[in-house]
Design a protein around this motif. Structure first.
Motif, PDB file in Angstrom:
ATOM      1  N   LEU A 163       1.926  -8.114  16.495  1.00 10.24           N
ATOM      2  CA  LEU A 163       1.861  -8.953  14.666  1.00 10.24           C
ATOM      3  C   LEU A 163       0.676  -9.487  14.244  1.00 10.24           C
ATOM      4  N   VAL A 164       0.562  -8.826  13.328  1.00 10.47           N
ATOM      5  CA  VAL A 164      -0.728  -8.936  12.449  1.00 10.47           C
ATOM      6  C   VAL A 164      -0.972 -10.695  12.115  1.00 10.47           C
ATOM      7  N   ILE A 165      -1.745 -11.278  12.131  1.00 12.89           N
ATOM      8  CA  ILE A 165      -1.603 -13.172  11.919  1.00 12.89           C
ATOM      9  C   ILE A 165      -3.142 -12.722  10.535  1.00 12.89           C
ATOM     10  N   CYS A 166      -2.254 -13.106   9.591  1.00 15.23           N
ATOM     11  CA  CYS A 166      -3.955 -13.001   8.443  1.00 15.23           C
ATOM     12  C   CYS A 166      -3.932 -13.821   7.515  1.00 15.23           C
ATOM     13  N   ASP A 167      -4.774 -14.739   7.934  1.00 17.80           N
ATOM     14  CA  ASP A 167      -5.799 -15.942   7.449  1.00 17.80           C
ATOM     15  C   ASP A 167      -6.301 -15.454   5.585  1.00 17.80           C
ATOM     16  N   ALA A 168      -5.754 -15.885   5.159  1.00 16.20           N
ATOM     17  CA  ALA A 168      -5.632 -14.877   3.223  1.00 16.20           C
ATOM     18  C   ALA A 168      -5.898 -16.477   2.413  1.00 16.20           C
ATOM     19  N   THR A 169      -6.872 -17.133   2.739  1.00  6.81           N
ATOM     20  CA  THR A 169      -6.368 -18.332   2.374  1.00  6.81           C
ATOM     21  C   THR A 169      -7.272 -18.299   0.711  1.00  6.81           C
ATOM     22  N   SER A 170      -9.330 -17.320   0.903  1.00  8.33           N
ATOM     23  CA  SER A 170      -9.717 -16.948  -0.495  1.00  8.33           C
ATOM     24  C   SER A 170      -9.187 -15.395  -0.773  1.00  8.33           C
ATOM     25  N   ALA A 171      -8.380 -15.304  -0.381  1.00  6.01           N
ATOM     26  CA  ALA A 171      -7.628 -14.220  -0.954  1.00  6.01           C
ATOM     27  C   ALA A 171      -6.836 -14.061  -1.396  1.00  6.01           C
ATOM     28  N   ALA A 172      -5.199 -14.968  -1.123  1.00  3.61           N
ATOM     29  CA  ALA A 172      -4.368 -15.356  -1.791  1.00  3.61           C
ATOM     30  C   ALA A 172      -4.439 -16.013  -3.671  1.00  3.61           C
ATOM     31  N   PHE A 173      -3.731 -14.476  -4.677  1.00  2.00           N
ATOM     32  CA  PHE A 173      -3.638 -15.558  -5.868  1.00  2.00           C
ATOM     33  C   PHE A 173      -4.943 -14.496  -6.312  1.00  2.00           C
ATOM     34  N   ALA A 174      -5.914 -14.020  -5.409  1.00  2.00           N
ATOM     35  CA  ALA A 174      -6.994 -12.875  -6.392  1.00  2.00           C
ATOM     36  C   ALA A 174      -7.152 -11.560  -5.847  1.00  2.00           C
ATOM     37  N   MET A 175      -6.446 -11.000  -4.185  1.00  2.00           N
ATOM     38  CA  MET A 175      -6.679  -9.657  -3.949  1.00  2.00           C
ATOM     39  C   MET A 175      -5.415  -9.512  -3.778  1.00  2.00           C
ATOM     40  N   ASP A 176      -4.934  -7.619  -3.633  1.00  4.35           N
ATOM     41  CA  ASP A 176      -3.641  -7.543  -2.950  1.00  4.35           C
ATOM     42  C   ASP A 176      -3.669  -7.170  -1.610  1.00  4.35           C
ATOM     43  N   LEU A 177      -2.600  -7.977  -0.895  1.00  2.53           N
ATOM     44  CA  LEU A 177      -2.437  -7.877   0.579  1.00  2.53           C
ATOM     45  C   LEU A 177      -1.318  -7.429   0.544  1.00  2.53           C
ATOM     46  N   PRO A 178      -1.363  -6.822   1.023  1.00  2.00           N
ATOM     47  CA  PRO A 178       0.001  -5.573   2.010  1.00  2.00           C
ATOM     48  C   PRO A 178       1.214  -5.828   2.972  1.00  2.00           C
ATOM     49  N   TRP A 179       1.852  -6.605   1.829  1.00  4.99           N
ATOM     50  CA  TRP A 179       2.712  -7.289   3.479  1.00  4.99           C
ATOM     51  C   TRP A 179       3.647  -6.614   4.141  1.00  4.99           C
ATOM     52  N   ASP A 180       3.494  -5.226   3.017  1.00  2.18           N
ATOM     53  CA  ASP A 180       4.805  -4.546   4.629  1.00  2.18           C
ATOM     54  C   ASP A 180       4.038  -4.336   6.106  1.00  2.18           C
ATOM     55  N   ARG A 181       2.636  -4.703   5.891  1.00  7.28           N
ATOM     56  CA  ARG A 181       1.693  -4.198   6.719  1.00  7.28           C
ATOM     57  C   ARG A 181       1.518  -5.201   7.758  1.00  7.28           C
ATOM     58  N   LEU A 182       1.536  -6.728   7.002  1.00  9.51           N
ATOM     59  CA  LEU A 182       1.310  -8.046   7.415  1.00  9.51           C
ATOM     60  C   LEU A 182       2.223  -8.910   8.834  1.00  9.51           C
ATOM     61  N   ASP A 183       2.779  -9.927   9.210  1.00  9.65           N
ATOM     62  CA  ASP A 183       3.333 -11.135   9.783  1.00  9.65           C
ATOM     63  C   ASP A 183       2.844 -12.422   9.295  1.00  9.65           C
TER      64      ASP A 183
END
Length: 385
Positions: A163-183
């Protein structure tokens, strides 16, 4: 240089809690569902609306589960680590304060036996080619305290066993997050949309939800439990929160989400953030005493923009002396009400940190820059350089 005469209209540049959206006022919260239970149908509907709007704006796949959890992004990450860690070997990327905390918790608190910590100093990323994607991987998409972000989605293979566990707190709503590669993806209301603090968001892929549906491997306090004897606590992902949320904060989160939709959704949010970074890049390019902490421009953050002082006299100082310089410089700007919360994070190298997320107007950053130059000249005189 003489003291600038024009101040930012909104001199708020903190990296968390971040600036409110343009035009925000307390009146926006007049319709908050206060004095009532969040477990009523009306209360749950407000919470569910936060989930639905967040999912839509971020482009989260339909089959993912999204929920509201306690204790901001930190709580969301800790919940997942305590629930999931240990089933298989883990790799964790550690390259700034918070990613270092996740590594420390896994190593020293949870004491995961099969753990690899891939470290890098502030300003750099670990060797991404050395990550073993057959294991569970914990990564921070954007280092809030270092201004370093994952450069592109291809870092993560489309197909991976762990599983890929991603802390995206300062990326969400600002950067592209690859949902097909994260879990697993976590964030908080207090970052990119400037919401009030204390609440976290947790998004689970179907694979992650299946893993979590199993009974926990270790005893967990109630506020950490995402599963029980009957499997995954599905109610959490329908607005039935584990603990009591602030309905004022819920209303504020909805206000930020509605604003994001009104201006054009995720593309518009990203555009505003990129424009803020471009302004600072142009300024830093012609400023001889500052540079980006991020050594590689490809991994340069557009939200938590971290700068280091590279003047030869400053580099000769010890850590304590450097902190005094930065405190003095940022204090001058704050005293003039031209910019607040501009010093780097307490664990990071002494320097500046300017939030460049979408809630910050580019014109305010433009007005801030002469004040930084003025304060630097005053600081030079103060320290007799």
């Amino acid at each position: 240089m003489s003291k600038p005469s024009v101040r930012p209209s909104r001199p708020f540049f903190s990296s968390g809690p971040c600036a409110k959206r343009p035009g925000w006022s307390l009146q926006q919260l007049d319709q908050a569902f206060v004095g009532r239970s969040h477990r009523t149908p009306e209360g749950k509907a407000r919470l569910k609306e936060v989930i639905t709007r967040s999912k839509d704006i971020l482009g989260i796949p339909e089959d993912w589960r999204v929920g509201i959890v306690p204790a901001s992004d930190t709580g969301a990450v800790e919940m997942v680590l305590w629930a999931l860690a240990g089933e298989r070997g883990m790799d964790v990327l550690s390259f700034e304060s918070f990613s270092g905390t996740w590594a420390q918790d896994l190593r020293d608190i949870l004491q995961i036996s099969d753990l690899r910590v891939l470290e890098a100093p502030y300003g750099q990323l670990p060797d991404l080619a050395s990550v073993d994607w057959s294991r569970d991987v914990v990564l921070t998409w954007n280092g809030t305290t270092s201004g370093i972000c994952i450069p592109h989605k291809d870092v993560i293979p489309l197909h991976h066993d762990g599983l890929v566990i991603c802390d995206a707190t300062s990326a969400a709503f600002a950067m592209d997050l690859p949902w097909d590669r994260l879990d697993v993806v976590t964030w908080s209301w207090q970052k990119a949309l400037g919401g009030e603090a204390a609440h976290g968001m947790l998004a689970l892929s179907p694979r992650a939800a299946e893993r979590l549906s199993k009974a926990p491997q270790r005893p967990l306090p109630k506020i950490f439990r995402l599963s029980g004897k009957k499997g995954l606590l599905e109610a959490v992902f329908q607005g039935d929160t584990i603990n009591t949320p602030s309905m004022l904060c819920v209303e504020d989160a909805l206000d930020g989400l509605r604003w994001a939709e009104k201006i054009g959704g995720l593309p518009a949010l990203q555009k505003r953030s990129r424009e803020n970074l471009k302004l600072l890049e142009a300024w830093v390019a012609k400023t001889d005493w500052l540079d980006f902490l991020a050594e590689d421009p490809a991994s340069r953050s557009s939200t938590s923009i971290c700068l280091k002082i590279v003047a030869p006299w400053f580099e000769k100082l010890n850590t304590e002396e450097r902190l005094k310089v930065v405190k003095h410089l940022t204090g001058l700007v704050a005293a003039e009400e031209a910019g607040y919360d501009l010093a780097s994070y307490r664990d990071a190298p002494a320097g500046l940190r300017i939030w460049g997320g979408a809630t910050v107007d580019a014109e305010d950053i433009q007005k801030l820059l002469p004040w930084l130059e003025w304060a630097y000249e005053r600081t030079l005189k103060e320290f007799s350089v």
